[in-house]
Design an enzyme around this catalytic site. Structure first.
Site, PDB file in Angstrom:
ATOM      1  N   VAL A 128      -1.872  -5.896   2.431  1.00 30.97           N
ATOM      2  CA  VAL A 128      -2.201  -5.490   1.052  1.00 30.97           C
ATOM      3  C   VAL A 128      -1.050  -5.830   0.124  1.00 30.97           C
ATOM      4  O   VAL A 128      -1.242  -6.445  -0.936  1.00 30.97           O
ATOM      5  CB  VAL A 128      -2.524  -3.978   0.996  1.00 30.97           C
ATOM      6  N   GLY A 154       1.303   1.863   4.793  1.00 30.27           N
ATOM      7  CA  GLY A 154       0.339   2.766   5.458  1.00 30.27           C
ATOM      8  C   GLY A 154       0.411   2.587   6.967  1.00 30.27           C
ATOM      9  O   GLY A 154       0.816   1.541   7.454  1.00 30.27           O
ATOM     10  N   ARG A 182      -8.902  11.263  12.731  1.00 33.16           N
ATOM     11  CA  ARG A 182      -8.726  10.677  11.390  1.00 33.16           C
ATOM     12  C   ARG A 182      -7.963  11.637  10.489  1.00 33.16           C
ATOM     13  O   ARG A 182      -7.170  11.231   9.668  1.00 33.16           O
ATOM     14  CB  ARG A 182     -10.086  10.293  10.824  1.00 33.16           C
ATOM     15  N   VAL A 213      -1.356   2.826  -3.749  1.00 36.20           N
ATOM     16  CA  VAL A 213      -2.501   2.098  -3.177  1.00 36.20           C
ATOM     17  C   VAL A 213      -2.847   2.665  -1.808  1.00 36.20           C
ATOM     18  O   VAL A 213      -3.986   2.695  -1.388  1.00 36.20           O
ATOM     19  CB  VAL A 213      -2.181   0.589  -3.073  1.00 36.20           C
ATOM     20  N   ASN A 246      -3.786   4.804   1.450  1.00 35.97           N
ATOM     21  CA  ASN A 246      -4.848   5.814   1.597  1.00 35.97           C
ATOM     22  C   ASN A 246      -4.365   7.023   2.368  1.00 35.97           C
ATOM     23  O   ASN A 246      -3.464   6.892   3.205  1.00 35.97           O
ATOM     24  CB  ASN A 246      -6.017   5.190   2.373  1.00 35.97           C
ATOM     25  N   ASP A 275      -6.515   8.958  -3.385  1.00 36.48           N
ATOM     26  CA  ASP A 275      -6.617  10.017  -4.409  1.00 36.48           C
ATOM     27  C   ASP A 275      -5.723  11.211  -4.073  1.00 36.48           C
ATOM     28  O   ASP A 275      -5.086  11.803  -4.941  1.00 36.48           O
ATOM     29  CB  ASP A 275      -8.078  10.466  -4.544  1.00 36.48           C
ATOM     30  N   ASP A 299     -13.410  -0.670  -5.271  1.00 38.64           N
ATOM     31  CA  ASP A 299     -14.838  -0.423  -5.029  1.00 38.64           C
ATOM     32  C   ASP A 299     -15.681  -1.016  -6.164  1.00 38.64           C
ATOM     33  O   ASP A 299     -16.758  -1.568  -5.938  1.00 38.64           O
ATOM     34  CB  ASP A 299     -15.103   1.081  -4.917  1.00 38.64           C
ATOM     35  N   ARG A 358     -15.923  -4.712  -5.769  1.00 42.10           N
ATOM     36  CA  ARG A 358     -16.876  -5.021  -4.689  1.00 42.10           C
ATOM     37  C   ARG A 358     -18.330  -4.813  -5.174  1.00 42.10           C
ATOM     38  O   ARG A 358     -19.206  -5.631  -4.942  1.00 42.10           O
ATOM     39  CB  ARG A 358     -16.615  -4.132  -3.482  1.00 42.10           C
ATOM     40  N   ARG A 362     -19.558  -4.965  -8.182  1.00 41.42           N
ATOM     41  CA  ARG A 362     -19.959  -6.033  -9.094  1.00 41.42           C
ATOM     42  C   ARG A 362     -20.252  -7.330  -8.328  1.00 41.42           C
ATOM     43  O   ARG A 362     -21.241  -7.999  -8.550  1.00 41.42           O
ATOM     44  CB  ARG A 362     -18.861  -6.279 -10.137  1.00 41.42           C
ATOM     45  N   HIS A 394     -12.232   7.366  -3.909  1.00 41.07           N
ATOM     46  CA  HIS A 394     -12.233   6.104  -3.149  1.00 41.07           C
ATOM     47  C   HIS A 394     -12.542   6.520  -1.718  1.00 41.07           C
ATOM     48  O   HIS A 394     -11.640   6.752  -0.897  1.00 41.07           O
ATOM     49  CB  HIS A 394     -10.885   5.403  -3.238  1.00 41.07           C
TER      50      HIS A 394
HETATM   51  C1  2OP Z   1     -10.342  -0.546   1.292  1.00 46.04           C
HETATM   52  O1  2OP Z   1     -10.381  -1.592   1.909  1.00 46.04           O
HETATM   53  C2  2OP Z   1      -7.863  -0.756   1.207  1.00 46.04           C
HETATM   54  O2  2OP Z   1      -8.956   1.395   1.197  1.00 46.04           O
HETATM   55  C3  2OP Z   1      -9.022   0.036   0.850  1.00 46.04           C
HETATM   56  O3  2OP Z   1     -11.339   0.083   0.901  1.00 46.04           O
END
Ligand code: 2OP
Length: 344
Positions: free
Chosen positions: A12, A77, A86, A118, A120, A123, A148, A151, A153, A175
């Site tokens: 990333v 990450g 998880r 960025v 995860n 949020d 998101d 993606r 669009r 997200h």
């Molecule tokens: C994703 O691929 C990196 O969380 C991100 O959705």
């Protein structure tokens, strides 16, 4: 503008750096990574193309680069261990990013610096960064549903055979599993999506499902997101660097928009110099508003669990904790984005 990417050696971080190199706006790209050699390799690789791209400073660095950085991006990450739940992964990643934040605070941000999270669960980590970075909340942004939305669009465009750059449609909220598709204001070439030839409830269902599972699908196919997330990051950085005041679905601390407060999630936000300049409460359908409230509830539950665990110290042997949310199948599991990019 100097942009320093913590995690810049990874997929990333390095694709974000490449997107910023091709964008030619920022003046200095600095990559920091726990794997110093990898960061140096990525920087060298970028440098070797500089004569075909633009005149920027590109370097591999360390925390001493933070006090001169106008924008710090955290993409670092952890991957899920085979025997790890998880939720435990969320906890480990929270500890990793909080550790990074402590190191950054120790060396100090540059006056006026912005922080873009960025990693995860983005949020949750953005919320913790607002509380712990010492920066004004406006200058702490999370990538949120920016990826998101990109993606969404692109999938709509492919399905309806229209140019992706002419599709305007938003994903808001978390997200993750509870993300909210905003159909009510979606357009193609300025025309209402719902009147578009070929658009149907079936297309609606399939395109949203594709969007929601895109992250996990990319991990399965190639180990994790890269190109699209790099471009999504670039749009946020450029909107700040150029003070473009673009309206972007980034994750920031809400203080009343849509009746939501004390949570970080994505609503339409004016992004310019100084970071989040305004939350725009565009009109949403009742169902879309309920979706945002659900995202807020899911995230507040996660934040409570994470914060109570932080108070009791860093992640150790995973304690048997109640899973966080009900998934559609009635199974109990944490929000998908919390682990999906980390289980590669
Ligand atoms: C994703 O691929 C990196 O969380 C991100 O959705």
């Amino acid at each position: 503008m100097k942009v320093t990417i913590i995690g810049g050696g990874g997929l990333v971080g390095s694709t974000a750096a490449f997107a910023l190199q091709c964008g030619g706006v920022v003046t200095h790209l600095c990559l920091i990574d726990a794997n110093k050699e990898l960061a140096q390799g990525q920087a060298n690789d970028l440098l070797q193309g500089a004569s075909l791209a633009c005149d920027q400073r590109i370097s591999a660095g360390d925390m001493s680069d933070i006090p001169s950085s106008d924008m710090v991006i955290i993409t670092a990450g952890l991957r899920r261990k085979p025997d790890e739940s998880r939720l435990d992964l969320i906890n480990r990643n929270v500890d990793l990013v909080l550790g990074i934040l402590e190191e950054v605070k120790a060396v100090g941000f540059k006056d006026g610096a912005h922080l873009l999270v960025v990693s995860n669960p983005v949020d949750v980590l953005t919320y913790l960064a607002v509380k712990r970075s010492g920066l004004p909340w406006q200058r702490v942004l999370g990538l949120g549903t920016q990826l998101d939305t990109a993606r969404f669009r692109s999938h709509l465009a492919r399905r309806l055979k229209v140019p992706p750059t002419q599709v305007s449609a938003l994903i808001l909220g978390e997200h993750g599993d509870s993300m909210v598709p905003i159909w009510s204001s979606a357009t193609i070439a300025g025309l209402a999506l719902e009147q578009w030839p070929g658009f149907s409830p079936q297309v609606q269902k399939e395109v949203f499902e594709e969007t929601k599972t895109a992250g996990a699908q990319i991990i399965k196919l190639k180990g994790g997101a890269g190109f699209a997330v790099g471009l999504a990051i670039r749009e946020v950085v450029h909107s700040i660097a150029l003070d473009s005041r673009r309206v972007l679905p980034v994750s920031t601390l809400l203080s009343g928009a849509y009746g939501l407060r004390d949570v970080c999630l994505s609503v339409p936000t004016v992004v310019g110099c100084g970071g989040a300049r305004q939350h725009l409460e565009v009109s949403l359908s009742a169902k879309e508003k309920l979706g945002l409230q659900n995202s807020a509830r899911v995230l507040q539950q996660t934040i409570e669990q994470v914060e109570s665990r932080i108070k009791s110290g860093p992640a150790k042997v995973p304690a048997p904790v109640q899973p966080i949310v009900e998934s559609r199948s009635g199974q109990r599991m944490p929000p998908k984005a919390a682990w999906q990019a980390l289980s590669r």
